[in-house]
Design a protein around this motif. Sequence first.
Motif, mmCIF file in Angstrom:
data_model
loop_
_atom_site.group_PDB
_atom_site.id
_atom_site.type_symbol
_atom_site.label_atom_id
_atom_site.label_comp_id
_atom_site.label_asym_id
_atom_site.label_seq_id
_atom_site.Cartn_x
_atom_site.Cartn_y
_atom_site.Cartn_z
ATOM 1 N N ALA A 238 34.278 -101.893 -12.950
ATOM 2 C CA ALA A 238 33.118 -102.026 -13.830
ATOM 3 C C ALA A 238 33.445 -101.563 -15.243
ATOM 4 N N ALA A 239 34.202 -100.454 -15.358
ATOM 5 C CA ALA A 239 34.576 -99.949 -16.681
ATOM 6 C C ALA A 239 35.456 -100.944 -17.420
ATOM 7 N N VAL A 240 36.388 -101.563 -16.712
ATOM 8 C CA VAL A 240 37.276 -102.554 -17.341
ATOM 9 C C VAL A 240 36.499 -103.805 -17.723
ATOM 10 N N VAL A 241 35.610 -104.242 -16.848
ATOM 11 C CA VAL A 241 34.809 -105.438 -17.141
ATOM 12 C C VAL A 241 33.948 -105.216 -18.376
ATOM 13 N N SER A 248 28.539 -98.003 -23.514
ATOM 14 C CA SER A 248 27.592 -99.084 -23.212
ATOM 15 C C SER A 248 28.238 -100.123 -22.304
ATOM 16 N N GLY A 249 29.530 -100.380 -22.539
ATOM 17 C CA GLY A 249 30.234 -101.336 -21.697
ATOM 18 C C GLY A 249 30.319 -100.878 -20.258
ATOM 19 N N ALA A 250 30.529 -99.569 -20.034
ATOM 20 C CA ALA A 250 30.574 -99.043 -18.668
ATOM 21 C C ALA A 250 29.222 -99.225 -17.973
ATOM 22 N N MET A 251 28.129 -98.988 -18.697
ATOM 23 C CA MET A 251 26.798 -99.176 -18.116
ATOM 24 C C MET A 251 26.569 -100.642 -17.748
ATOM 25 N N VAL A 252 26.864 -101.525 -18.700
ATOM 26 C CA VAL A 252 26.655 -102.955 -18.464
ATOM 27 C C VAL A 252 27.559 -103.448 -17.331
ATOM 28 N N GLY A 253 28.820 -103.014 -17.358
ATOM 29 C CA GLY A 253 29.744 -103.430 -16.310
ATOM 30 C C GLY A 253 29.303 -102.968 -14.938
#
Length: 309
Positions: A238-241, A248-253
């Motif tokens: 999820a963190a990479v995605v 914010s990317g970790a939350m969205v992923g």
Amino acid sequence: MDIFVQQIINGLVLGSMYALVALGYTMVYGIIGLINFAHGEILMVGAMVAWSLATALQDHGLPPWLLLLLCMVVASAACATLNFVIEKVAYRPLRNSPRLSPLITAMGMSLLLQTLAMIIWRPNPKPFPSILPLDVISLWTDGPVITNTQIMILALTAFVLGGLQWLVNSTKLGRAMRATAENPRVAGLMGVKPDTVISATFIIGAVLAALAGIMWASNYGTVQHTMGFLPGLKAFTAAVVGGIGNLSGAMVGGLLLGLVEALGAGYLGQLTNGVFGSQYVDVLSFLMLILVLTLRPSGLMGERVADRA
């Protein structure tokens, strides 16, 4: 329609837990460039500590909210202490080493924590006590349902994520973390103590993982020494995605991964006439990872970590 809404609820609950763990990965990577593969085991330790405390206190007549709060506080403290020691003993001496050295150390630490947990808590799966009432709430008549535990997971995740954004963007510690992520040597010249900031980052990540571990155990009703491996791997995905190094990317992923898994588990069997069932849903997560890395290697929300001289 009811099935779709139910899977959305399940996906948001699952994605919330992934997001909390993914934040620990992305914070550590953003500051020191380390993929801490032992982070999933911190989740496991948090769940095991909470299980021990809840099992010992469940017959003492404590209100459910107080028992849950005690489990969160004690598990968070235990995981924060553990992660602080791991960073100081295992990772700090290798900070200036080639990147492969701390990566191998992180994998070794993961196996060590699993083995120690197996020795301390025994290898057999254990039922996690039902702390909150088991009542099921229907959103509408004969429609999708949500449990008290799932409501707690969604509410607590929203509160924690909001608090973390405030911490990083509006506090002195947050400014020190952002400065250290940009350039630790220059930050040191400006009065920031990089070692203190890095230790604080590991502690915050451990607290998030401990909370996620309690949520995971409460939602699925069981704990064991290997329970952190797959959630940790999924959270890293999820963190990479989302874009590792980006909060914010970790939350969205995390939320996106949870939705993909839930919808896949709900519809994969129907679409393939029973050939593929929910046991194959893990394939969807890693297919999504491959797709994102192929089309956008920096992740959906890019990369905010600057190159260091």
